[in-house]
Every structure is written in structure tokens, then in C-alpha cells.
Design a protein around this motif. Structure first.
Motif, PDB file in Angstrom:
ATOM      1  N   TYR A  36       1.301  -1.180  -0.517  1.00 14.83           N
ATOM      2  CA  TYR A  36       0.093  -0.244   0.010  1.00 14.83           C
ATOM      3  C   TYR A  36       1.219   1.459   0.373  1.00 14.83           C
ATOM      4  O   TYR A  36       0.756   1.777  -0.328  1.00 14.83           O
ATOM      5  CB  TYR A  36      -0.970   0.108   1.368  1.00 14.83           C
ATOM      6  CG  TYR A  36      -1.918  -0.854   0.527  1.00 14.83           C
ATOM      7  CD1 TYR A  36      -3.245  -0.097   0.260  1.00 14.83           C
ATOM      8  CD2 TYR A  36      -2.099  -2.163   0.853  1.00 14.83           C
ATOM      9  CE1 TYR A  36      -4.611  -1.338  -0.327  1.00 14.83           C
ATOM     10  CE2 TYR A  36      -3.139  -3.217   0.839  1.00 14.83           C
ATOM     11  CZ  TYR A  36      -3.920  -2.534   0.495  1.00 14.83           C
ATOM     12  OH  TYR A  36      -4.896  -2.901  -0.100  1.00 14.83           O
ATOM     13  N   ASP A  39       1.735   1.394  -3.665  1.00 14.96           N
ATOM     14  CA  ASP A  39       0.035   1.919  -4.685  1.00 14.96           C
ATOM     15  C   ASP A  39       0.008   3.781  -3.641  1.00 14.96           C
ATOM     16  O   ASP A  39       0.092   4.508  -4.911  1.00 14.96           O
ATOM     17  CB  ASP A  39      -0.994   1.260  -3.700  1.00 14.96           C
ATOM     18  CG  ASP A  39      -1.941   1.800  -4.816  1.00 14.96           C
ATOM     19  OD1 ASP A  39      -1.912   1.738  -5.761  1.00 14.96           O
ATOM     20  OD2 ASP A  39      -3.004   1.525  -3.783  1.00 14.96           O
ATOM     21  N   SER A  40       0.638   3.905  -2.547  1.00  8.35           N
ATOM     22  CA  SER A  40       0.299   5.172  -3.116  1.00  8.35           C
ATOM     23  C   SER A  40       1.257   6.105  -2.595  1.00  8.35           C
ATOM     24  O   SER A  40       0.906   7.646  -3.922  1.00  8.35           O
ATOM     25  CB  SER A  40       0.051   6.047  -1.710  1.00  8.35           C
ATOM     26  OG  SER A  40      -0.692   5.115  -0.470  1.00  8.35           O
ATOM     27  N   GLU A  81      -6.883   0.508   3.341  1.00  8.19           N
ATOM     28  CA  GLU A  81      -8.514   0.123   2.126  1.00  8.19           C
ATOM     29  C   GLU A  81      -8.738  -0.550   1.054  1.00  8.19           C
ATOM     30  O   GLU A  81      -6.844  -0.985   0.220  1.00  8.19           O
ATOM     31  CB  GLU A  81      -8.270   1.484   1.828  1.00  8.19           C
ATOM     32  CG  GLU A  81      -8.784   2.408   1.362  1.00  8.19           C
ATOM     33  CD  GLU A  81      -8.891   3.634   0.569  1.00  8.19           C
ATOM     34  OE1 GLU A  81     -10.159   4.102  -0.336  1.00  8.19           O
ATOM     35  OE2 GLU A  81      -8.108   4.105   1.440  1.00  8.19           O
ATOM     36  N   ARG A  83      -8.396  -0.845  -2.838  1.00  6.90           N
ATOM     37  CA  ARG A  83      -8.573   0.469  -3.552  1.00  6.90           C
ATOM     38  C   ARG A  83      -8.601  -0.315  -4.886  1.00  6.90           C
ATOM     39  O   ARG A  83      -8.782   0.074  -6.119  1.00  6.90           O
ATOM     40  CB  ARG A  83      -7.412   1.516  -3.980  1.00  6.90           C
ATOM     41  CG  ARG A  83      -7.261   1.701  -2.650  1.00  6.90           C
ATOM     42  CD  ARG A  83      -5.859   3.006  -2.532  1.00  6.90           C
ATOM     43  NE  ARG A  83      -5.889   3.373  -0.977  1.00  6.90           N
ATOM     44  CZ  ARG A  83      -4.416   4.144  -1.249  1.00  6.90           C
ATOM     45  NH1 ARG A  83      -3.624   4.718  -1.912  1.00  6.90           N
ATOM     46  NH2 ARG A  83      -4.249   4.906   0.202  1.00  6.90           N
TER      47      ARG A  83
END
Length: 283
Positions: A36, A39-40, A81, A83
Motif C-alpha cells: 500500500y 500504491d500511494s 483500504e 483500492r
């Protein structure tokens, strides 16, 4: 992401965003926090009009030893989260439901999402690039490898037919794909170059400079033209069956997990990090 203690760091210089996996003590094994974090960082680079090219790197001696299957910071129980995939979260689920939901999101789903990043992405690879590390390089548009880099997908030792993002026949060709799966052997950066998987092999001392020089050349090109060119090639690759092939093999992947759980002690065939490494140890 500017904190060197984070699992993923991010910096921008002259239109190039460098996204770095930062768990060198674990050979950049990928836990969910890293997934993640990547991804961010990628999303941040996509939204920044000043960024023209993205470089994916790994801090330390090795690019990535693959998925985290046993470090103290492994975090399969942690909620993040969702996504990439419109599916329920894995936390609180059991059995195949839990594993399928998690791997569809953090492995296959995220890799497919990153493959569609509308900016050129270059993998800068040194040392070990194993299993899940291969997935990260294969979603990139170009791969620059140091002359000491090596690659392998040893998950057949678990009785599992390759990693979740199953691009093997398309990036290696069917016969080499079978060889590396059947033997779990390493293959060198030079061999990867010879079969077209790697764009350039460079001396380790020149890895960063030559990668950044290549990235800098791309920053002079029109961004929209780069995005459309990338989409054109990806679409053609999918017309060659890659996306459908991945879907079918993802089912086989989970069938293998279920078989392991039914006949053995766990879904990984009882394999530890040490056993998985075997003679491919990334020390």
C-alpha cells in the motif's frame, strides 16, 4: 514518504520520481504495508504533473526477495483500504475466502493497477529479484539490471504454479518459463537480457546513474504521447492473451493453496523462508 524509516520512500528530482522499497534488513520482502505504500507513492507520482517518469528501486543489497512469508513485521491480519479490486476485505474472513480476497487485492490486483500507470516506469534491479520481486519488475515498462542481479520464481517448491501475477510465458517465452518454474533455478541478468526480459545490464556501480540517464531521456518526450504508447503496447499484450491467462492461472494458484491445506499442515506446503530460499538464498 520522505522519512527514511518508512517501508517506502519517495523523492522527485528533475521530473523523475524515485519510489524505493525500504526494508533492506528483510531484503525488501513485501508485506501489505509496503504494497500500500507503493500504491500511494505511484498515485502521488501520477497526479504530479511535474513527474514525467517513475523509477522503482529497492534499498540495500537486494531489489526484493519476494512476498513476506515470515518476518516479524508480516501483517496479513492488518486492514488496509481496498483500492485495486471491488471485493470485500480479507480481515476477519477464513480459509480460501481470506486468502483469495487478500491475494486478489494486494498481489494480482495491485500489480494490474500499476501496469496501467500512464507514465513510464523503470525498474532498477540489483541483487535478488525473487518471486514477488519478479511481479514488481514485470509491471514496469523497462528493466535496468546490475550485472550481479539474479531472478527466480521458486514457488513450485510449495506445489504452486508460479506467483500470482503470472506473466511468465509473455515475458520469458514458454520454454524458459517452464524451465524456471520446473527447476526453481536462478537465472542471471545476462540471460534475462538475452530473452528480452531486461532492457539493459550495467555494472553495479553504474546502476543508478545509467537508470537515471535513461529516465531523463524520456522526460523530454510528450507525456500524453508516452501514455498512449504505453497503452498501445499493453493492449496488444492483452490481445496476446496475457490478462485472460493470468485469470486462469490465478485459479490454479488458489487450487494449489487449497490442496496444500487439505493434505498438509498449511496452504504453503509447510515451506519456511529458509526452505523456499534453498540454493537460491539471497544472503
Amino acid at each position: 514518504m520522505h522519512d527514511d524509516t518508512e517501508v517506502v520512500t519517495y523523492r522527485v528530482n528533475d521530473g523523475i520520481a524515485v519510489v524505493t522499497m525500504n526494508r533492506p534488513e528483510y531484503r525488501n520482502a513485501q508485506n501489505s504495508a509496503m504494497t500500500y505504500g507503493l500504491d500511494s507513492a505511484f498515485a502521488r507520482a501520477v497526479e504530479d504533473d511535474e513527474v514525467k517518469v517513475i523509477v522503482l528501486a529497492g534499498n540495500g543489497k537486494h531489489f526484493s526477495a519476494g512476498h513476506d512469508i515470515g518476518t516479524p513485521d508480516r501483517d496479513h491480519h492488518v486492514h488496509f483500504e481496498n483500492r485495486a479490486v471491488l471485493w470485500w476485505d480479507h480481515v476477519g474472513k477464513r480459509g480460501g475466502d481470506r486468502r483469495y480476497a487478500r491475494e486478489a487485492e494486494v498481489y494480482l490486483g495491485m500489480c494490474r493497477r500499476w501496469r496501467e500507470i500512464p507514465k513510464p516506469v523503470i525498474a532498477m534491479v540489483q541483487g535478488a529479484c525473487i518471486a514477488g520481486g519478479l511481479m514488481l519488475t514485470w509491471v514496469c515498462d523497462l528493466i535496468v539490471a546490475s550485472d550481479d542481479a539474479f531472478f527466480s520464481d521458486p514457488v513450485v517448491r510449495m506445489g504452486i504454479p508460479g506467483v500470482e501475477y503470472f506473466a511468465h510465458p509473455w515475458v520469458l517465452g514458454p520454454r524458459l518459463a517452464k524451465e524456471i518454474l520446473f527447476t526453481a533455478d536462478r537465472f542471471s541478468a545476462q540471460r534475462a537480457y538475452d530473452v528480452g526480459m531486461v532492457n539493459r545490464v550495467v555494472p553495479r556501480a553504474e546502476l543508478e546513474s545509467q537508470t537515471m540517464e535513461l529516465a531523463a531521456r524520456m522526460t523530454t518526450m510528450p507525456s500524453f504521447g508516452l501514455a498512449l504508447s504505453k497503452k498501445a503496447v499493453n493492449q496488444c499484450e492483452d490481445q496476446m492473451g496475457m490478462r485472460n491467462g493470468m485469470d486462469s492461472v490465478f485459479g490454479l494458484h488458489h487450487f494449489a493453496h487449497a490442496h496444500n491445506a487439505e493434505v498438509g499442515r498449511d496452504s504453503l506446503g509447510g515451506m519456511s523462508i529458509e526452505a523456499m530460499a534453498g540454493r537460491n538464498d539471497a544472503s
